[in-house]
Design a protein around this motif. Sequence first.
Motif, PDB file in Angstrom:
ATOM      1  N   GLU A  23       2.556   1.386  -1.628  1.00 47.81           N
ATOM      2  CA  GLU A  23       1.226   0.886  -1.303  1.00 47.81           C
ATOM      3  C   GLU A  23       0.298   1.115  -2.480  1.00 47.81           C
ATOM      4  O   GLU A  23       0.438   2.082  -3.208  1.00 47.81           O
ATOM      5  N   GLY A  24      -0.648   0.248  -2.658  1.00 47.04           N
ATOM      6  CA  GLY A  24      -1.645   0.427  -3.700  1.00 47.04           C
ATOM      7  C   GLY A  24      -1.568  -0.659  -4.753  1.00 47.04           C
ATOM      8  O   GLY A  24      -0.744  -1.568  -4.710  1.00 47.04           O
ATOM      9  N   ASP A  25      -2.457  -0.530  -5.720  1.00 43.59           N
ATOM     10  CA  ASP A  25      -2.558  -1.463  -6.832  1.00 43.59           C
ATOM     11  C   ASP A  25      -1.325  -1.329  -7.725  1.00 43.59           C
ATOM     12  O   ASP A  25      -1.056  -0.253  -8.254  1.00 43.59           O
ATOM     13  N   LYS A  28      -1.965   0.244 -11.167  1.00 48.99           N
ATOM     14  CA  LYS A  28      -2.243   1.682 -11.115  1.00 48.99           C
ATOM     15  C   LYS A  28      -0.963   2.471 -10.870  1.00 48.99           C
ATOM     16  O   LYS A  28      -0.764   3.538 -11.448  1.00 48.99           O
TER      17      LYS A  28
END
Length: 65
Positions: A23-25, A28
Amino acid sequence: MSGRSGGRAGSVGVERWAPGEPEGDPQKLEDAYATVAHSVSLAMAKELDCENDGGLEARPSPDPA
């Protein structure tokens, strides 16, 4: 004594685990993985007493070479 796999005495059970999609960008996450890899590499170079720390900079550069 039997392991979780129900095998012979002294055997060890193995469970398979595969992570889902992180999960996440994505950028990043990629930078975070690169930072961890750089930190481990730099620590190993220092531990092995490599000349000039194996050419690694003190801080990671997330930009591609």
